[in-house]
Motif scaffolding. Sequence first.
Motif, PDB file in Angstrom:
ATOM      1  N   GLN A  15       0.425  -1.421  -0.139  1.00 24.10           N
ATOM      2  CA  GLN A  15      -0.176  -0.017  -0.128  1.00 24.10           C
ATOM      3  C   GLN A  15       0.722   1.074   0.328  1.00 24.10           C
ATOM      4  N   ALA A  16       2.064   1.088   0.768  1.00 17.48           N
ATOM      5  CA  ALA A  16       2.658   2.306   0.919  1.00 17.48           C
ATOM      6  C   ALA A  16       3.795   2.236  -0.555  1.00 17.48           C
ATOM      7  N   LEU A  17       3.774   1.455  -1.022  1.00 10.07           N
ATOM      8  CA  LEU A  17       5.103   1.361  -2.408  1.00 10.07           C
ATOM      9  C   LEU A  17       4.040   1.878  -3.310  1.00 10.07           C
ATOM     10  N   ALA A  18       2.495   1.711  -3.270  1.00  6.64           N
ATOM     11  CA  ALA A  18       1.364   2.249  -4.437  1.00  6.64           C
ATOM     12  C   ALA A  18       1.137   3.747  -4.188  1.00  6.64           C
ATOM     13  N   ASP A  19       1.155   4.145  -2.915  1.00  5.12           N
ATOM     14  CA  ASP A  19       0.701   5.155  -2.377  1.00  5.12           C
ATOM     15  C   ASP A  19       2.066   6.393  -3.695  1.00  5.12           C
ATOM     16  N   ARG A  20       2.784   6.005  -3.059  1.00  2.00           N
ATOM     17  CA  ARG A  20       4.410   6.289  -3.548  1.00  2.00           C
ATOM     18  C   ARG A  20       4.209   6.746  -4.757  1.00  2.00           C
ATOM     19  N   LEU A  21       3.900   5.504  -5.562  1.00  2.00           N
ATOM     20  CA  LEU A  21       4.196   5.407  -7.051  1.00  2.00           C
ATOM     21  C   LEU A  21       2.569   5.808  -7.394  1.00  2.00           C
ATOM     22  N   GLY A  22       1.667   6.298  -7.569  1.00  2.00           N
ATOM     23  CA  GLY A  22       0.626   7.115  -7.359  1.00  2.00           C
ATOM     24  C   GLY A  22      -0.524   6.084  -8.554  1.00  2.00           C
ATOM     25  N   ALA A  81      14.153  -3.534   6.990  1.00  2.00           N
ATOM     26  CA  ALA A  81      15.673  -3.020   7.654  1.00  2.00           C
ATOM     27  C   ALA A  81      14.991  -1.587   8.060  1.00  2.00           C
ATOM     28  N   GLY A  82      13.843  -1.654   9.172  1.00  2.00           N
ATOM     29  CA  GLY A  82      13.438  -0.381   9.578  1.00  2.00           C
ATOM     30  C   GLY A  82      11.132  -0.201   9.213  1.00  2.00           C
ATOM     31  N   ALA A  83      11.074   0.582   8.934  1.00  2.00           N
ATOM     32  CA  ALA A  83       9.448   1.165   9.102  1.00  2.00           C
ATOM     33  C   ALA A  83       9.265   0.630   7.715  1.00  2.00           C
ATOM     34  N   PRO A  84       7.929   0.241   7.021  1.00  2.00           N
ATOM     35  CA  PRO A  84       7.483   0.691   5.574  1.00  2.00           C
ATOM     36  C   PRO A  84       7.886   1.656   4.836  1.00  2.00           C
ATOM     37  N   ASP A  85       8.051   2.774   5.035  1.00  2.00           N
ATOM     38  CA  ASP A  85       8.983   3.562   4.122  1.00  2.00           C
ATOM     39  C   ASP A  85      10.143   3.166   3.928  1.00  2.00           C
ATOM     40  N   VAL A  86      10.834   2.864   4.888  1.00  2.00           N
ATOM     41  CA  VAL A  86      12.399   2.744   4.647  1.00  2.00           C
ATOM     42  C   VAL A  86      12.285   1.610   3.783  1.00  2.00           C
ATOM     43  N   VAL A  87      11.367   0.683   3.833  1.00  2.00           N
ATOM     44  CA  VAL A  87      11.470  -0.913   2.916  1.00  2.00           C
ATOM     45  C   VAL A  87      11.336  -0.128   1.370  1.00  2.00           C
ATOM     46  N   VAL A  88       9.814   0.180   1.405  1.00  2.00           N
ATOM     47  CA  VAL A  88       9.970   0.871   0.271  1.00  2.00           C
ATOM     48  C   VAL A  88      11.521   1.821  -0.787  1.00  2.00           C
ATOM     49  N   ALA A  89      12.018   2.920   0.028  1.00  2.00           N
ATOM     50  CA  ALA A  89      12.485   3.480  -0.815  1.00  2.00           C
ATOM     51  C   ALA A  89      13.335   1.705  -1.041  1.00  2.00           C
ATOM     52  N   ASP A  90      14.048   1.350  -0.363  1.00  2.00           N
ATOM     53  CA  ASP A  90      14.696   0.076  -0.531  1.00  2.00           C
ATOM     54  C   ASP A  90      14.339  -0.812  -1.806  1.00  2.00           C
ATOM     55  N   ALA A  91      13.738  -0.636  -1.472  1.00  2.00           N
ATOM     56  CA  ALA A  91      12.357  -1.673  -2.705  1.00  2.00           C
ATOM     57  C   ALA A  91      12.669  -0.722  -4.254  1.00  2.00           C
ATOM     58  N   LEU A  92      12.669   0.427  -4.055  1.00  2.00           N
ATOM     59  CA  LEU A  92      12.848   1.622  -5.324  1.00  2.00           C
ATOM     60  C   LEU A  92      13.865   1.079  -5.908  1.00  2.00           C
ATOM     61  N   ALA A  93      15.001   1.622  -4.838  1.00  2.00           N
ATOM     62  CA  ALA A  93      16.334   1.270  -5.598  1.00  2.00           C
ATOM     63  C   ALA A  93      16.793  -0.089  -5.781  1.00  2.00           C
ATOM     64  N   ALA A  94      16.482  -0.565  -5.234  1.00  2.00           N
ATOM     65  CA  ALA A  94      16.617  -2.444  -5.859  1.00  2.00           C
ATOM     66  C   ALA A  94      16.214  -2.107  -6.904  1.00  2.00           C
ATOM     67  N   LEU A  95      14.229  -2.210  -7.066  1.00  2.00           N
ATOM     68  CA  LEU A  95      14.158  -2.104  -8.662  1.00  2.00           C
ATOM     69  C   LEU A  95      14.845  -1.635  -9.946  1.00  2.00           C
ATOM     70  N   GLU A  96      15.208  -0.177  -9.703  1.00  2.00           N
ATOM     71  CA  GLU A  96      16.141   0.427 -10.939  1.00  2.00           C
ATOM     72  C   GLU A  96      17.074   0.031 -10.782  1.00  2.00           C
ATOM     73  N   ALA A  97      18.255  -0.132  -9.747  1.00  2.00           N
ATOM     74  CA  ALA A  97      19.380  -0.886  -9.950  1.00  2.00           C
ATOM     75  C   ALA A  97      19.268  -2.882 -10.700  1.00  2.00           C
ATOM     76  N   TRP A  98      18.154  -3.211 -10.402  1.00  2.00           N
ATOM     77  CA  TRP A  98      18.392  -4.695 -11.486  1.00  2.00           C
ATOM     78  C   TRP A  98      18.221  -4.905 -12.701  1.00  2.00           C
ATOM     79  N   ARG A  99      19.352  -5.326 -12.913  1.00  2.00           N
ATOM     80  CA  ARG A  99      19.532  -6.064 -14.544  1.00  2.00           C
ATOM     81  C   ARG A  99      19.861  -7.830 -14.797  1.00  2.00           C
TER      82      ARG A  99
END
Length: 171
Positions: free
Chosen positions: A21-28, A151-169
């Motif tokens: 839900q937090a990821l959906a909110d962040r991405l609209g 490793a933290g609150a949902p907002d931290v997990v969302v930020a980590d997920a977005l960074a990891a997705l961006e870096a994924w190849r």
Amino acid sequence: MGVEHIVVMGVSGTGKSTVGQALADRLGRPFLEGDAFHPEANVVKMRDGVPLTDDDRWPWLRTLRDAMSEHAAAGTSTVVACSSLRRVYRAVLREAQGRVRFVLVDVPADVLRDRMVHRSGHWMPPSLLESQLAALEPLQVDEDGVTVPVAGAPDVVVADALAALEAWRPA
């Protein structure tokens, strides 16, 4: 960029719904709660502490896949919370229109056990956690997805997920 579905996955108690839900909110994007797509018979089995079989899961996964495709047909990307424990289950979801990516929310088993014992208002009993942990097949290098340690609150997990997705190849 085309339509993209991000499936937040993992066993019960990982925080898939909260992070999703937090990821959906962040991405609209719209958020699809996989649990809401279970037929009542599946919910009753789980509430009674009976693990689902593959035969129970296939119709549920196809219904969720079809909902993702309906959004894609309208040009809408989504975020989905779905356990997606096995690679074959993820294969069904990958059949949805658009790009389907996975975020495995990784929480240590002892933390999961504690969360589930103290969780209220959810029909999934703690007794089913072990069967889910046994069924979980981690993402493979050829799958479009990332594993994100909690490793933290949902907002931290969302930020980590977005960074990891961006870096994924792809492998």
